[in-house]
Design an enzyme around this catalytic site. Structure first.
Site, PDB file in Angstrom:
ATOM      1  N   TYR A  58      -2.933  -3.994  16.095  1.00  0.00           N
ATOM      2  CA  TYR A  58      -3.081  -3.562  14.907  1.00  0.00           C
ATOM      3  C   TYR A  58      -2.486  -2.124  14.936  1.00  0.00           C
ATOM      4  O   TYR A  58      -3.251  -1.167  15.386  1.00  0.00           O
ATOM      5  CB  TYR A  58      -4.285  -3.621  14.243  1.00  0.00           C
ATOM      6  CG  TYR A  58      -4.425  -5.001  13.308  1.00  0.00           C
ATOM      7  CD1 TYR A  58      -3.702  -6.035  13.453  1.00  0.00           C
ATOM      8  CD2 TYR A  58      -5.140  -4.850  11.865  1.00  0.00           C
ATOM      9  CE1 TYR A  58      -4.018  -6.939  12.708  1.00  0.00           C
ATOM     10  CE2 TYR A  58      -5.281  -5.835  11.104  1.00  0.00           C
ATOM     11  CZ  TYR A  58      -4.473  -7.118  11.497  1.00  0.00           C
ATOM     12  OH  TYR A  58      -4.619  -8.017  10.817  1.00  0.00           O
ATOM     13  N   ASP A 118      -2.168   0.043  12.815  1.00  0.00           N
ATOM     14  CA  ASP A 118      -2.605   1.199  12.055  1.00  0.00           C
ATOM     15  C   ASP A 118      -3.902   1.981  12.568  1.00  0.00           C
ATOM     16  O   ASP A 118      -4.536   2.670  12.146  1.00  0.00           O
ATOM     17  CB  ASP A 118      -3.002   0.662  10.441  1.00  0.00           C
ATOM     18  CG  ASP A 118      -3.890  -0.536  10.659  1.00  0.00           C
ATOM     19  OD1 ASP A 118      -4.139  -1.179  11.636  1.00  0.00           O
ATOM     20  OD2 ASP A 118      -4.470  -0.641   9.468  1.00  0.00           O
ATOM     21  N   ASP A 157      -6.277 -14.349   3.421  1.00  0.00           N
ATOM     22  CA  ASP A 157      -7.444 -13.578   4.032  1.00  0.00           C
ATOM     23  C   ASP A 157      -8.258 -12.746   2.847  1.00  0.00           C
ATOM     24  O   ASP A 157      -7.823 -12.455   1.782  1.00  0.00           O
ATOM     25  CB  ASP A 157      -6.803 -12.405   4.845  1.00  0.00           C
ATOM     26  CG  ASP A 157      -5.909 -11.360   4.186  1.00  0.00           C
ATOM     27  OD1 ASP A 157      -5.087 -11.701   3.223  1.00  0.00           O
ATOM     28  OD2 ASP A 157      -6.181 -10.255   4.510  1.00  0.00           O
ATOM     29  N   GLU A 158      -9.688 -12.786   3.285  1.00  0.00           N
ATOM     30  CA  GLU A 158     -10.423 -11.859   2.532  1.00  0.00           C
ATOM     31  C   GLU A 158     -10.561 -11.909   1.268  1.00  0.00           C
ATOM     32  O   GLU A 158     -10.776 -11.038   0.323  1.00  0.00           O
ATOM     33  CB  GLU A 158     -10.163 -10.324   3.067  1.00  0.00           C
ATOM     34  CG  GLU A 158     -10.137  -9.862   4.297  1.00  0.00           C
ATOM     35  CD  GLU A 158      -9.644  -8.502   4.611  1.00  0.00           C
ATOM     36  OE1 GLU A 158     -10.603  -7.818   5.393  1.00  0.00           O
ATOM     37  OE2 GLU A 158      -8.809  -7.843   4.344  1.00  0.00           O
ATOM     38  N   HIS A 194      -6.969 -10.338  -2.307  1.00  0.00           N
ATOM     39  CA  HIS A 194      -5.873  -9.086  -2.417  1.00  0.00           C
ATOM     40  C   HIS A 194      -4.948  -9.124  -3.791  1.00  0.00           C
ATOM     41  O   HIS A 194      -3.633  -8.879  -3.436  1.00  0.00           O
ATOM     42  CB  HIS A 194      -5.057  -9.036  -1.088  1.00  0.00           C
ATOM     43  CG  HIS A 194      -5.893  -8.494   0.076  1.00  0.00           C
ATOM     44  ND1 HIS A 194      -5.975  -7.292   0.329  1.00  0.00           N
ATOM     45  CD2 HIS A 194      -6.728  -9.462   1.007  1.00  0.00           C
ATOM     46  CE1 HIS A 194      -6.899  -7.138   1.343  1.00  0.00           C
ATOM     47  NE2 HIS A 194      -7.141  -8.339   1.808  1.00  0.00           N
ATOM     48  N   TRP A 205      -0.768  -1.794   8.591  1.00  0.00           N
ATOM     49  CA  TRP A 205      -1.241  -1.838   7.417  1.00  0.00           C
ATOM     50  C   TRP A 205      -1.049  -0.414   6.931  1.00  0.00           C
ATOM     51  O   TRP A 205      -1.262   0.446   7.835  1.00  0.00           O
ATOM     52  CB  TRP A 205      -2.600  -2.506   7.454  1.00  0.00           C
ATOM     53  CG  TRP A 205      -2.759  -3.875   7.769  1.00  0.00           C
ATOM     54  CD1 TRP A 205      -3.132  -4.368   8.782  1.00  0.00           C
ATOM     55  CD2 TRP A 205      -2.314  -4.861   6.964  1.00  0.00           C
ATOM     56  NE1 TRP A 205      -2.857  -5.701   8.865  1.00  0.00           N
ATOM     57  CE2 TRP A 205      -2.590  -6.249   7.579  1.00  0.00           C
ATOM     58  CE3 TRP A 205      -1.809  -4.924   5.622  1.00  0.00           C
ATOM     59  CZ2 TRP A 205      -2.353  -7.445   7.043  1.00  0.00           C
ATOM     60  CZ3 TRP A 205      -1.510  -6.165   5.057  1.00  0.00           C
ATOM     61  CH2 TRP A 205      -1.715  -7.456   5.672  1.00  0.00           C
ATOM     62  N   ASP A 262      -0.052  -6.911  -3.054  1.00  0.00           N
ATOM     63  CA  ASP A 262      -1.442  -6.806  -2.774  1.00  0.00           C
ATOM     64  C   ASP A 262      -1.745  -5.996  -3.833  1.00  0.00           C
ATOM     65  O   ASP A 262      -1.080  -5.377  -4.839  1.00  0.00           O
ATOM     66  CB  ASP A 262      -1.570  -5.842  -1.355  1.00  0.00           C
ATOM     67  CG  ASP A 262      -2.783  -6.154  -0.725  1.00  0.00           C
ATOM     68  OD1 ASP A 262      -3.946  -6.096  -1.284  1.00  0.00           O
ATOM     69  OD2 ASP A 262      -3.053  -6.701   0.577  1.00  0.00           O
ATOM     70  N   GLU A 298      -2.725   1.632   4.216  1.00  0.00           N
ATOM     71  CA  GLU A 298      -3.811   2.295   3.584  1.00  0.00           C
ATOM     72  C   GLU A 298      -3.827   3.684   3.945  1.00  0.00           C
ATOM     73  O   GLU A 298      -4.065   4.476   3.087  1.00  0.00           O
ATOM     74  CB  GLU A 298      -5.052   1.428   3.587  1.00  0.00           C
ATOM     75  CG  GLU A 298      -5.358   0.224   3.015  1.00  0.00           C
ATOM     76  CD  GLU A 298      -5.359  -0.751   4.100  1.00  0.00           C
ATOM     77  OE1 GLU A 298      -4.348  -0.719   4.891  1.00  0.00           O
ATOM     78  OE2 GLU A 298      -5.859  -2.002   3.689  1.00  0.00           O
ATOM     79  N   ARG A 342       0.810  -1.281   0.056  1.00  0.00           N
ATOM     80  CA  ARG A 342       0.051  -0.019  -0.115  1.00  0.00           C
ATOM     81  C   ARG A 342       0.898   1.260   0.041  1.00  0.00           C
ATOM     82  O   ARG A 342       0.497   2.305  -0.470  1.00  0.00           O
ATOM     83  CB  ARG A 342      -0.823   0.084   1.146  1.00  0.00           C
ATOM     84  CG  ARG A 342      -2.653  -0.662   0.951  1.00  0.00           C
ATOM     85  CD  ARG A 342      -1.996  -2.087   0.398  1.00  0.00           C
ATOM     86  NE  ARG A 342      -3.397  -2.877   0.736  1.00  0.00           N
ATOM     87  CZ  ARG A 342      -3.705  -3.536   1.720  1.00  0.00           C
ATOM     88  NH1 ARG A 342      -2.918  -3.710   2.879  1.00  0.00           N
ATOM     89  NH2 ARG A 342      -4.855  -4.399   1.849  1.00  0.00           N
ATOM     90  N   TRP A 370      -5.788 -12.879  12.965  1.00  0.00           N
ATOM     91  CA  TRP A 370      -5.766 -11.419  12.949  1.00  0.00           C
ATOM     92  C   TRP A 370      -7.212 -11.149  13.372  1.00  0.00           C
ATOM     93  O   TRP A 370      -7.533  -9.723  13.823  1.00  0.00           O
ATOM     94  CB  TRP A 370      -5.419 -10.893  11.477  1.00  0.00           C
ATOM     95  CG  TRP A 370      -6.316 -11.189  10.526  1.00  0.00           C
ATOM     96  CD1 TRP A 370      -6.474 -12.432   9.687  1.00  0.00           C
ATOM     97  CD2 TRP A 370      -7.455 -10.284  10.059  1.00  0.00           C
ATOM     98  NE1 TRP A 370      -7.483 -12.242   9.007  1.00  0.00           N
ATOM     99  CE2 TRP A 370      -8.143 -11.246   9.092  1.00  0.00           C
ATOM    100  CE3 TRP A 370      -7.763  -9.078  10.388  1.00  0.00           C
ATOM    101  CZ2 TRP A 370      -9.190 -10.455   8.213  1.00  0.00           C
ATOM    102  CZ3 TRP A 370      -8.867  -8.331   9.510  1.00  0.00           C
ATOM    103  CH2 TRP A 370      -9.465  -9.111   8.509  1.00  0.00           C
TER     104      TRP A 370
HETATM  105  C1  ACM Z   1      -5.776  -8.698   7.548  1.00  0.00           C
HETATM  106  O1  ACM Z   1      -5.690  -7.726   8.222  1.00  0.00           O
HETATM  107  N1  ACM Z   1      -6.627  -8.553   6.478  1.00  0.00           N
HETATM  108  C2  ACM Z   1      -4.951  -9.873   7.733  1.00  0.00           C
END
Ligand code: ACM
Ligand code: ZN
Length: 520
Positions: free
Chosen positions: A391, A393, A299-300, A240, A440, A163, A442, A134, A366
């Site tokens: 986390y 961020d 993930d996601e 991602h 993270w 990503d 972003e 990011r 996570w």
């Molecule tokens: C994550 O925070 N999506 C691993």
């Protein structure tokens, strides 16, 4: 009455910084397991000639014989006295951890009190994750943070290298990854998102981005090895991964119109080309990173296009799958086997346990702690990095006072409260390898901002990972943080201003029935 209570809390929250100027084991982070301090002050010689290291002595071996293997390897004894410094350890790694404890004492104050320290870590994995996709911060930034981790006696840096917002690693077999999707229009993640995810190339004056060449990675790996820190590369899949589809649309899912979908978030699990791509990339990753673990994300995944893609539907039919969710497990298991056959162990985000996973895979929890608790109880090794505690961020102080960040406040106090063994039955404790803070990016486009979010909360992660749980006490820790922040700032790290932290962040809820609240 309310006024009176608040005034007590205010006075309790004012940091009390010890006026004694000297340094010693009681001032460092993480706090050592055992130490004693005696009368006398020592100043280290600048050339290091007064530090003697003794490896593998029989007395020290006897002293650490009951420790788990990982702790024995990092254990050390450090003696500072009239004639200089003696370090005992089983390995170079242990001696290095001792040297960093000593270095932190020296940085805090040149007058070091005579002392004896016997020390070893609580957990084998004490890490920080940097999101290089990011926002690409580059090798000098990474090396600077490796220095900080070393000083904090941490031992893992996890690099999120791929990503949707940019691929950050040279792969010889797939040049489009670095010629095109390592460069975007839009300096910040949200600017790029708002523009409709445009990629460009390095020559474009509007290009933002970059990537690590293979030589950069070799340099980072060598630099980290000198500091006994492992780098965990993350190659994200199957979610991602829009940048891969943009670079190589021929392997993307195919829409009902028969055309490839380069804006798909997920890799196509039906196309054999996806597996050729991943396996070729991972062969090159294996060559660069000489470590046991490779992180494969997991993930996601959105999974939307899988339901419409002819190739994904065909794969489902061939494999007797009844739901497209099963495609995720198919890909993760196939890649896990591929890496396993090459002597590597897979780490994945906690979604990977939902779709059937071999026991050897390590789970990174996570989505809070439940995923990790469940995975450990099912026999998986787990690294805890819950977004409910670590986390980085997330906001670290009041929203009105801070740059835009994520979620609820995870102040230094909140992070420090975390115990990775929380909720885990004793018979599964050995499955908890340790913990990790994730940064993270972003909302964190610049290096200085990244450091602001990292420190001092990384100090808390280091101490949680090292110091026995029953020896940790927040207000004592916070006092040591205030001193260390001053040292970090002098070394050029742009830390959060802990001296001006709000009372709310320092004390949490203003309630006297909170068992962690203490009047000083
Ligand atoms: C994550 O925070 N999506 C691993
Ligand atoms: Zn597909």
């Amino acid at each position: 009455m309310i006024y009176k209570l608040i005034s007590i809390v205010v006075s309790a929250a004012i940091p009390i910084i010890s006026l004694s100027a000297s340094s010693g084991p009681d001032k460092i982070i993480p706090q050592p397991v055992e130490y004693s301090i005696s009368e006398g002050i020592y100043n280290l010689k600048p050339d290091g000639s007064d530090v003697k290291v003794y490896l593998n002595s029989s007395d020290f071996a006897a002293k650490v014989s009951d420790l788990p293997d990982f702790a024995r390897e990092e254990a050390y004894e450090l003696i500072v006295g009239k004639k200089g410094v003696k370090i005992y350890a089983m390995t170079e790694e242990g001696a290095f951890r001792a040297s960093q404890a000593l270095e932190m004492m020296r940085l805090l104050d040149r007058d070091i009190q005579y002392c004896t320290v016997f020390d070893y870590p609580r957990f084998q994995h004490r890490g920080i994750m940097l999101d290089e996709s990011r926002s690409f911060k580059g090798k000098d930034f990474v090396k600077k943070q490796i220095d900080a981790l070393a000083l904090l006696r941490m031992n893992v840096m996890h690099l999120h290298l791929t990503d949707a917002a940019g691929w950050r690693l040279q792969i010889d077999a797939y040049p489009n990854l670095t010629d095109h999707v390592a460069w975007r229009v839009g300096e910040t993640y949200h600017e790029w998102e708002g523009l409709g995810y445009p990629f460009t190339n390095a020559e474009d004056p509007d290009a933002y981005g970059g990537f690590y060449t293979k030589d950069d990675i070799r340099e980072i790996v060598a630099y980290a090895a000198e500091r006994h820190i492992d780098i965990i590369p993350e190659i994200e899949m199957p979610g991602h991964s829009m940048e891969v589809n943009r670079a190589y649309p021929e392997i993307a899912c195919v829409g009902e119109d028969g055309k490839p979908r380069p804006f798909s978030w997920d890799l196509c699990v039906g196309n054999e080309g996806t597996f050729k791509f991943l396996e070729t990339v991972l062969e090159e990753v294996i060559e660069l990173f000489p470590y046991k673990y490779i992180h494969i994300g997991g993930d996601e995944a959105v999974k939307k296009d899988w339901g419409e893609c002819v190739n994904c539907r065909k794969r489902m039919q061939e494999e007797g799958m009844t739901h497209r969710n099963e495609l995720q497990g198919y890909l993760i298991r196939r890649i896990e086997k591929f890496l396993n056959e090459r002597g590597r162990t897979v780490i994945g985000w906690d979604e990977i346990v939902e779709t059937g996973l071999p026991e050897e895979a390590v789970v990174m929890s996570w989505r809070g702690t439940p995923g990790g608790v469940k995975a450990a109880s099912e026999g998986h090794d787990v690294i805890m990095s819950p977004n409910s505690y670590v986390y980085l961020d997330y906001y670290q102080d009041l929203i009105r006072k801070e740059p835009k960040a994520v979620g609820h406040m995870q102040s230094l106090r909140h992070v420090y409260k975390y115990d990775p063994l929380e909720g885990i039955a004793p018979e599964y404790h050995h499955h908890i390898l340790g913990l990790q803070g994730n940064l993270w990016c972003e909302l964190i486009p610049y290096a200085a901002h990244a450091e602001y979010m990292l420190y001092p909360r990384a100090f808390a992660i280091a101490e949680i990972g090292w110091t026995p749980q029953d020896q940790r006490e927040f207000f004592n820790f916070r006092e040591r943080c205030l001193r260390l922040i001053t040292v970090f700032r002098a070394m050029g790290y742009n830390t959060f201003d802990l001296f001006n932290e709000s009372l709310r962040a320092q004390t949490g809820r203003l309630r006297f029935d909170d068992p962690t609240f203490k009047l000083l």
